[in-house]
Design a protein around this motif. Sequence first.
Motif, short mmCIF file in Angstrom:
data_model
loop_
_atom_site.label_atom_id
_atom_site.label_comp_id
_atom_site.label_asym_id
_atom_site.label_seq_id
_atom_site.Cartn_x
_atom_site.Cartn_y
_atom_site.Cartn_z
N GLY A 1 -2.58 -5.24 6.96
CA GLY A 1 -3.99 -4.91 7.10
C GLY A 1 -4.22 -3.50 7.61
O GLY A 1 -5.14 -2.81 7.17
N CYS A 2 -3.39 -3.06 8.54
CA CYS A 2 -3.51 -1.71 9.10
C CYS A 2 -3.20 -0.65 8.05
O CYS A 2 -3.82 0.42 8.04
N GLU A 3 -2.23 -0.91 7.20
CA GLU A 3 -1.77 0.11 6.26
C GLU A 3 -2.56 0.17 4.96
O GLU A 3 -2.66 1.23 4.35
N THR A 4 -3.10 -0.95 4.52
CA THR A 4 -3.81 -0.94 3.23
C THR A 4 -5.16 -0.24 3.33
O THR A 4 -5.84 -0.33 4.35
N LYS A 5 -5.52 0.45 2.28
CA LYS A 5 -6.83 1.10 2.20
C LYS A 5 -7.77 0.33 1.28
O LYS A 5 -8.95 0.67 1.16
N ASP A 6 -7.23 -0.70 0.66
CA ASP A 6 -8.00 -1.50 -0.28
C ASP A 6 -8.90 -2.51 0.46
O ASP A 6 -8.42 -3.31 1.25
N GLN A 7 -10.21 -2.45 0.20
CA GLN A 7 -11.15 -3.31 0.90
C GLN A 7 -10.96 -4.79 0.56
O GLN A 7 -11.16 -5.66 1.41
N VAL A 8 -10.55 -5.07 -0.67
CA VAL A 8 -10.30 -6.45 -1.07
C VAL A 8 -9.11 -7.01 -0.30
O VAL A 8 -9.14 -8.15 0.19
#
Length: 277
Positions: free
Chosen positions: A223-230
């Motif tokens: 969650g911290c690393e992803t930039k994808d809102q989905v």
Amino acid sequence: MLASLTLSFPLALALPISWHDHLSVAQQMHRLRAQQGHNNRTHAAIFFERWFCYLDTFGACSGNVYHGCPQEWPSELLAAEKDPELKCLTGYTTSSLLLLARVAEICKRCDRERKELGSPSYTTINESQQIRLSLELTSLEVQQRRYDRVCSSTIFSADVYLGVNVALCHAALIMLLRRAFLLPTDAMLLQHSAKTILTALRDGERYNPITIPDIILPLFLAGCETKDQVQRSDVLRRLERIGNAGMSQTTRVRALLQECWDGRKDWTELDHNVFLG
């Protein structure tokens, strides 16, 4: 076991003692017992030793308030580092747990040496590279290996445990690459690991989250690393399911994630005492 209760239900004892204080006391008891050299260890003692190693590892991964001690683990656990079999109690191999423990230890050492020396020592850099290689090889090996018989008493398919083990390996890789090697979030290796974690844990969604192995740390790091809102929404939804099943510490984990996203803060720089396990 009191430490475990405090970790899962922070207000269960209604006493002013933190999870890391509880775990530090358990660590001291573990060390004293080991120094006494008990030869006739019972099955219960062996179970508690293994459970302590589990808590010790995830405690060490949860910020800087607790420092693990993998070098003091029982000798048979250290000797079983190459054991490729998944454990039904935790959902991952002894090798993966040890690698995660060593990642937490090396990351703290890198932080300390950067403050004191300006950069990590040659020895620390060399160890970091060796751990990275071991993790990459382990993650590939895990995905290629078949686990038809994980545990005869488990009600879950091997795919669930395989997914947890894959997620744990990539969580350890994210920690190492971000804190020891200082890779930026948008690095392809980190984005690949975040996506792999969410994909690997998909098989566990059809089971009761209170009874499957622990997946909070991989979810938090993905969650911290992803930039994808989905994908971020997916992480929050999974954490909410775990919280609804009774693990109330996920409320603090979700709040920590939201703090990172809303304030665009780097999780490696957060000063917190949230248990990520």
